[in-house]
Design a protein around this motif. Structure first.
Motif, mmCIF file in Angstrom:
data_model
loop_
_atom_site.group_PDB
_atom_site.id
_atom_site.type_symbol
_atom_site.label_atom_id
_atom_site.label_comp_id
_atom_site.label_asym_id
_atom_site.label_seq_id
_atom_site.Cartn_x
_atom_site.Cartn_y
_atom_site.Cartn_z
ATOM 1 N N ALA A 48 9.459 -6.548 -37.748
ATOM 2 C CA ALA A 48 10.240 -7.874 -37.180
ATOM 3 C C ALA A 48 9.693 -9.320 -37.228
ATOM 4 O O ALA A 48 10.257 -10.156 -36.990
ATOM 5 C CB ALA A 48 10.701 -7.673 -35.724
ATOM 6 N N PRO A 72 10.292 -14.608 -38.519
ATOM 7 C CA PRO A 72 11.118 -13.747 -37.850
ATOM 8 C C PRO A 72 12.600 -14.056 -37.738
ATOM 9 O O PRO A 72 13.486 -12.952 -37.876
ATOM 10 C CB PRO A 72 10.610 -13.793 -36.449
ATOM 11 N N GLU A 73 12.930 -15.317 -37.644
ATOM 12 C CA GLU A 73 14.493 -15.429 -37.651
ATOM 13 C C GLU A 73 14.964 -15.417 -38.709
ATOM 14 O O GLU A 73 16.350 -14.917 -38.727
ATOM 15 C CB GLU A 73 14.735 -16.791 -36.902
ATOM 16 N N ALA A 76 15.752 -11.591 -39.087
ATOM 17 C CA ALA A 76 17.122 -11.276 -38.149
ATOM 18 C C ALA A 76 18.382 -11.812 -38.929
ATOM 19 O O ALA A 76 19.313 -11.024 -39.008
ATOM 20 C CB ALA A 76 16.991 -12.026 -37.019
ATOM 21 N N ARG A 77 18.290 -13.080 -39.366
ATOM 22 C CA ARG A 77 19.367 -13.557 -40.204
ATOM 23 C C ARG A 77 19.738 -12.772 -41.398
ATOM 24 O O ARG A 77 20.936 -12.489 -41.795
ATOM 25 C CB ARG A 77 19.308 -14.773 -40.590
ATOM 26 N N VAL A 80 17.830 -7.525 -40.128
ATOM 27 C CA VAL A 80 16.906 -6.891 -39.347
ATOM 28 C C VAL A 80 16.863 -7.125 -38.078
ATOM 29 O O VAL A 80 16.908 -8.058 -37.497
ATOM 30 C CB VAL A 80 15.362 -7.153 -39.878
ATOM 31 N N PHE A 81 17.068 -5.848 -37.307
ATOM 32 C CA PHE A 81 17.310 -5.817 -35.834
ATOM 33 C C PHE A 81 16.228 -4.834 -35.328
ATOM 34 O O PHE A 81 16.167 -3.834 -35.755
ATOM 35 C CB PHE A 81 18.772 -5.343 -35.409
ATOM 36 N N LEU A 82 15.629 -5.498 -34.299
ATOM 37 C CA LEU A 82 14.555 -4.629 -33.229
ATOM 38 C C LEU A 82 14.932 -4.604 -32.051
ATOM 39 O O LEU A 82 15.420 -5.481 -31.341
ATOM 40 C CB LEU A 82 13.209 -5.230 -33.347
ATOM 41 N N ALA A 102 23.158 -16.154 -31.081
ATOM 42 C CA ALA A 102 22.643 -15.571 -32.129
ATOM 43 C C ALA A 102 23.487 -15.194 -33.350
ATOM 44 O O ALA A 102 22.790 -15.428 -34.503
ATOM 45 C CB ALA A 102 21.989 -14.108 -31.450
ATOM 46 N N THR A 106 23.264 -16.791 -37.464
ATOM 47 C CA THR A 106 23.191 -16.197 -38.611
ATOM 48 C C THR A 106 24.387 -16.311 -39.360
ATOM 49 O O THR A 106 24.287 -16.416 -40.628
ATOM 50 C CB THR A 106 23.374 -14.602 -38.049
ATOM 51 N N LEU A 162 25.646 -8.088 -33.462
ATOM 52 C CA LEU A 162 25.001 -8.472 -34.579
ATOM 53 C C LEU A 162 25.217 -7.637 -36.134
ATOM 54 O O LEU A 162 24.873 -8.369 -37.074
ATOM 55 C CB LEU A 162 23.412 -8.847 -34.153
#
Lengths: 249, 477
Positions: A48, A72-73, A76-77, A80-82, A102, A106, A162
């Motif tokens: 992440a 990291p962002e 995520a965009r 990848v999700f934790l 959020a 994205t 998400l």
């Protein structure tokens, strides 16, 4: 989707990962098990992009991109999700507001229009229905005053909204009673699609009764020392971790 | 070095100057200077006498040192106590106002020209020592509301001004209030008569432009029986390497059943990253709930100034009167803030609420100092205080000094305090959901301040949120 090659990483000078290799394809569920301190959560945090960990060697490729080179962002965009082991609290900000920010971050990165409050609530409503949950969390501040179980459920709810391509669940089962565990597992199962993948990091086999993995890996002393099918988890449950470590040594 | 320790400051957005010829009195302070200021303003004899009385008292006083702030001694003889844009005669209407001044306020986002006025907000624009323009004068007049630059109010409504001036903050109240009383130049006067609900928000925007000049304005707001008024104050100043003094006095008077809501968004120049320059904001603000069932509410968002020394308070004299204080104070870089409130309960069943949010970043120091005093006769008085501090990084400081003095055993006091830290984990959590680090900080801080922002009038709440984002920009890398 994800290739990890010879990954070494350390925190504050202590080496935690000592050469992890792992390949995850779309549609698969991988379980990563192992004793305390084996580096399971470290692996999740590194994927992440947590700034406290330093990658000293090796590479991680996600959908053809160098994952370690992304903020990291950005990760995520890119899907990848934790699901955090210890989700943090954000005072004064409702879940609904947080999730909309959020989702819009994205969408913006992908060149889509941002959703206004009304459109977002429609999307949210649909997601909640799909996993069979109500909206009672939505107007509460992010994780503030939540019980341990509620925090974990909230992580899964965020995941549902998400729609990640690669979801990493870091000890999502810890602190859950059996009913909550089932609810969470059911939601995760409903979110499975042929084009996404899940990595489940866990101590115990019991979560895997509900989320059936395609592969089980044992992480010990910073390395994957054994991989197998779902039956490996049952064997670990019965025999503990020592025999795997002995076998590897 | 962790990312949180990286500090860069976004340049102050309002730091430009207006090139305008200005008329100043010679630097320094003496009875002659005061006579000169008073003469320039064409003041009546009683006001000059009041100023001189304040000055004579001020020279006997010493500057207070109890605040948790540090600064080199101020040379009061090096300050210009009066600066005004030069003009031949007073402007009768906006058409006669120097276009450069109108432009200045437009650029600040304070439109005062006829076409671009803020809907529903009457603005008094103060530039250095004088009021430049007041909008919506006519509309307000129809409702019976008086909203004028202070110096005009002295000419047009001398009896009202004389009755209330110094009635809440006497000329000898404290060092800076005495200084202000001696040399105050302009400010706003608002008077809402009995039973009138002021039809729009009243607002004053203060701009310091001239160099080596202090701004000493005085605001007086009176709400008669059953009246209601909401007032907003905003301010900014150019970036200058030397420190400039701003020592204002604000007095509020609420009679029976009256309500005054006073909101401030303070954005004086805070100095640079190394702490060079910036405004010393040494301000005395106090409201008197003189009548029964009256209510005074202070809401402040403090992001600017090199040093802030400010304790807006309420004297709860009328039975059942209510005092409120909602505050957000943000300090970054080398800023120092010592701010809080005073709630003095005199009447029966008086209630007060204090919600203070201090946010410190960089190498700044942020102090909450609050006093709650329950006098003997204040049976059934109640106070609720909540002081929350948030730290960003590990080189800043947060301090809380609550003073509580209860002389009536029926009083109920509640005090809550918390200190939290924006950590890497909180920011990382937001980033993991797709937000940038800067958006994450802004969201976390806004959530922390929510209880205060909801007290601000809508359009200013948005401004305050943005301002907060700008003030903290770069505080987390």
């Amino acid at each position: 989707m994800l290739q990890i090659n010879n990954l070494h990483a350390s925190v504050e000078g202590n080496e935690i990962l000592r050469g992890v290799d792992l390949t995850v394809n779309a549609g698969e569920v991988h379980a990563i098990m192992g004793p305390n301190g084996s580096g399971k959560s470290t692996l999740a945090q590194i994927l992440a992009g947590h700034p406290a960990y330093e990658v000293t060697e090796g590479s991680v490729t996600y959908e053809g991109r160098d994952l370690l080179d992304m903020d990291p962002e950005e990760r995520a965009r890119a899907g990848v999700f934790l699901a955090f082991q210890y989700p943090v609290e954000i005072r004064g900000i409702t879940n609904a507001y947080f999730l909309r920010a959020a989702v819009n971050a994205t969408r913006k990165a992908r060149g889509l229009d941002e959703l206004d409050t009304i459109d977002f609530l429609d999307v949210l409503d649909e997601k909640l229905k799909s996993i069979g949950w109500d909206d009672s969390f939505m107007n509460r501040p992010v994780n503030e005053g939540f019980s341990g179980g509620e925090k974990k459920r909230n992580e899964i709810l965020q995941m549902a909204v998400l729609e990640p391509k690669l979801a990493i669940l870091d000890e999502t089962d810890s602190g859950l009673d059996i009913d909550a565990l089932k609810t969470v597992a059911e939601a995760v199962n409903k979110l499975r699609r042929p084009d996404n993948a899940t990595i489940v990091v866990t101590h115990y086999q019991r979560l895997l009764n509900y989320i059936t993995p395609d592969f089980v890996h044992v992480l010990a002393s910073g390395k994957i020392v054994k991989s197998g099918g779902k039956e490996l988890a049952l064997e670990l449950e019965a025999r503990g971790y020592d025999w795997v470590k002995d076998e590897a040594a | 070095m962790t990312s949180i320790e990286t500090h860069v400051t976004q340049p102050y957005k309002y730091g430009w100057t207006t090139d305008i010829e200005s008329e100043t009195v010679p630097a320094g302070l003496s009875e002659d200077i005061i006579r000169l200021i008073s003469a320039k303003k064409g003041e009546p004899e009683w006001l000059l006498e009041w100023r001189l009385k304040a000055y004579r008292h001020w020279v006997t006083m010493t500057e207070p040192t109890w605040a948790n702030v540090k600064y080199p001694p101020i040379d009061y003889q090096a300050i210009h106590y009066y600066a005004a844009p030069r003009r031949d005669k007073a402007a009768k209407s906006l058409d006669e106002v120097d276009p450069k001044l109108l432009e200045t306020f437009e650029k600040l986002g304070i439109p005062i020209s006829e076409q671009k006025r803020l809907a529903g907000v009457a603005v008094d624009a103060v530039f250095d020592s004088v009021s430049v323009a007041t909008t919506f004068k006519e509309t307000l007049k129809e409702a019976g509301v008086i909203f004028l630059p202070f110096s005009e109010a002295v000419r047009e409504h001398p009896d009202l001004v004389r009755r209330y001036l110094g009635s809440v903050v006497p000329y000898n109240d404290n060092y800076f209030a005495a200084l202000n009383s001696a040399v105050f130049t302009d400010g706003s006067f608002a008077y809402v008569p009995k039973g009138v609900r002021c039809p729009m928000e009243l607002s004053t925007y203060f701009r310091i432009n001239a160099m080596a000049t202090g701004q000493f304005e005085r605001t007086l707001i009176v709400a008669e029986e059953g009246a209601y008024v909401s007032y907003l104050e905003g301010c900014s100043a150019p970036m200058r390497d030397e420190n400039q003094l701003h020592a204002a006095v604000v007095e509020l008077v609420a009679l029976d059943d009256a309500q005054i809501k006073y909101s401030t968004v303070q954005n004086w120049y805070p100095g640079d990253e190394e702490g060079k320059g910036g405004i010393y904001n040494f301000v005395t603000k106090r409201g008197k709930c003189a009548g029964v069932n009256s209510k005074i509410s202070w809401t402040q968002v403090e992001t600017g100034s090199a040093i802030t020394w400010k304790y807006p308070g309420c004297i709860l004299q009328g039975d059942n009167s209510i005092g409120e204080f909602y505050s957000v104070a943000v300090t970054n870089n080398r800023q120092q803030a010592d701010t809080g409130t005073k709630m003095i309960h005199i009447g029966k069943n008086t209630r007060s609420t204090i919600v203070s949010k201090g946010i410190s970043a960089g190498k700044s120091q942020n102090t909450y100092r609050g006093q709650v005093k329950i006098m003997k006769g204040a049976a059934g008085a109640r106070n609720y205080s909540q002081c929350d501090s948030m730290l960003i990084g590990d080189q800043c400081g947060a301090h809380t000094f609550p003073y509580i003095d209860v002389r009536n055993s029926t009083a109920i006091m509640e005090h809550e305090a918390s200190t939290s830290k924006i950590g890497e984990d909180q920011i990382f959590y937001c980033q993991q959901r797709g937000l940038s680090a800067e958006d994450a900080v802004s969201m976390i801080v806004n959530g922390f301040c929510k209880e205060v922002f909801k007290e601000l009038p809508m359009e200013f709440a948005v401004e305050a949120q943005n301002l907060l984002g700008i003030s903290l920009e770069g505080s987390v890398g």
